[in-house]
Design a protein around this motif. Sequence first.
Motif, PDB file in Angstrom:
ATOM      1  N   PHE A  62      19.286  -0.200  -8.984  1.00 13.74           N
ATOM      2  CA  PHE A  62      19.035  -1.348  -9.583  1.00 13.74           C
ATOM      3  C   PHE A  62      19.938  -1.764 -10.728  1.00 13.74           C
ATOM      4  N   ALA A  63      20.163  -3.025 -10.825  1.00 17.12           N
ATOM      5  CA  ALA A  63      20.957  -3.682 -11.682  1.00 17.12           C
ATOM      6  C   ALA A  63      20.339  -5.242 -12.205  1.00 17.12           C
ATOM      7  N   PRO A  64      20.629  -5.303 -13.696  1.00 16.84           N
ATOM      8  CA  PRO A  64      20.197  -6.737 -14.068  1.00 16.84           C
ATOM      9  C   PRO A  64      21.033  -7.856 -13.104  1.00 16.84           C
ATOM     10  N   ALA A  65      20.230  -8.583 -12.804  1.00 17.47           N
ATOM     11  CA  ALA A  65      20.807  -9.733 -11.820  1.00 17.47           C
ATOM     12  C   ALA A  65      21.933 -10.348 -12.657  1.00 17.47           C
TER      13      ALA A  65
ATOM     14  N   PHE B  63      12.006 -10.798  -2.870  1.00 16.50           N
ATOM     15  CA  PHE B  63      13.030 -11.802  -3.320  1.00 16.50           C
ATOM     16  C   PHE B  63      11.915 -12.815  -4.085  1.00 16.50           C
ATOM     17  N   ASP B  64      12.552 -13.379  -5.083  1.00 20.06           N
ATOM     18  CA  ASP B  64      11.792 -14.543  -6.103  1.00 20.06           C
ATOM     19  C   ASP B  64      11.603 -15.737  -5.191  1.00 20.06           C
ATOM     20  N   SER B  65      12.293 -16.029  -4.220  1.00 17.09           N
ATOM     21  CA  SER B  65      11.960 -17.249  -3.170  1.00 17.09           C
ATOM     22  C   SER B  65      12.648 -17.020  -1.981  1.00 17.09           C
TER      23      SER B  65
ATOM     24  N   ILE C 187      22.907  -6.218  -1.149  1.00 18.45           N
ATOM     25  CA  ILE C 187      21.666  -6.427  -1.906  1.00 18.45           C
ATOM     26  C   ILE C 187      20.505  -6.669  -1.060  1.00 18.45           C
ATOM     27  N   THR C 188      19.431  -5.852  -1.415  1.00 17.64           N
ATOM     28  CA  THR C 188      18.339  -5.722  -0.658  1.00 17.64           C
ATOM     29  C   THR C 188      17.038  -6.519  -1.117  1.00 17.64           C
ATOM     30  N   GLY C 189      17.064  -6.827  -2.619  1.00 12.55           N
ATOM     31  CA  GLY C 189      15.972  -7.561  -2.972  1.00 12.55           C
ATOM     32  C   GLY C 189      16.377  -7.856  -4.454  1.00 12.55           C
ATOM     33  N   ILE C 190      15.847  -9.066  -4.957  1.00  7.43           N
ATOM     34  CA  ILE C 190      15.898  -9.591  -6.300  1.00  7.43           C
ATOM     35  C   ILE C 190      14.592 -10.044  -6.903  1.00  7.43           C
TER      36      ILE C 190
END
Length: 332
Positions: free
Chosen positions: A323-326, A261-263, A304-307
Amino acid sequence: MKKQTIPKKRPIKNSTKKKDSQKKYVMFGLGIAALLGGGYLAFNFFRNREAQQRSIQEPIPIPTPRDIVTKPILPVASSGSFPLRRGARGSLVQMVQNALLQKGGQAALIIKETSLRAGQPDGIFGRGTERALRAAGLPSVISQSQFTSLVGKTKNTTGFNPGMIANEIIGAANKRNLFGVLNGLKKIQNVNQYRQVSTFFQNVRILGVRVTSLVNALLSVAFKRKELEKVKIRAEFRRMGLKQNTRGIWFVPNLNGIEDFDSVEDQIENEWNLAIARKPTLLKSQDGTFIVPEVLPQTVIGYITGIKNGTTQILTQSGETVFAPAQNVSVL
């Protein structure tokens, strides 16, 4: 004798009325000034707000439950989708390709030439897989019984036979035989082998209940109310490498995904929430290819398992990672 002249009386001005009139004019002037000032402030307020709204992205609306498709037909060949034909992808196809490799001969040569990626079958049912099936004397469209015959009876150089192990566990589960179940589970060494065995549990009946996976068959049906037995079964699943999230959902960890994840705040807020397509979206598979057709709006894709870097990693209901565009995904 002079006549005395009496001076005329001058009219007395009403000072009180004059003061009242002056007050009215003052109040009137102040009212006009306040009105003009308020109008100017309101004009500036709305003008500034419109400018801000033009610069801010419109928030994603939260769909209502009645608008959500909870059981979509995802554009992914799930492990229970038969018959298998050109365009299918996933663990089932990969198992067919592995079986063709193990058969050797012309079929194996075709798979090696057309369907390997980084030395492993790509899991994509294309022209190469079709040609290999025909070379092995098999139809180009594989039914469930043909799949079981091909994959379950193919001699495996590693000694691992997913079809045989699945039949062993199915028989023991229908008798609620814990020792038989554990004996079968001990033959599964890792998550890849778990995937292969679990494939044979799609639409199988355990104690009269149709199941969708090996975990579902044992923990939700055969030993649903047997807590001590479930402790031992869970331990076997953990040994294989399966994981359980905070909501109690078992899943096969992704081997090639972003898993990040980004954060920390982003992870706390979004991990294991449902991802819902907010507009038509093309999903991407783990091998980098796009999955067609596109997912329709208001379709539940999975968990959701990751961004990471504008991409959302999702575990689908079929157990496949996509995977999909957020920006195309909303969260429920």
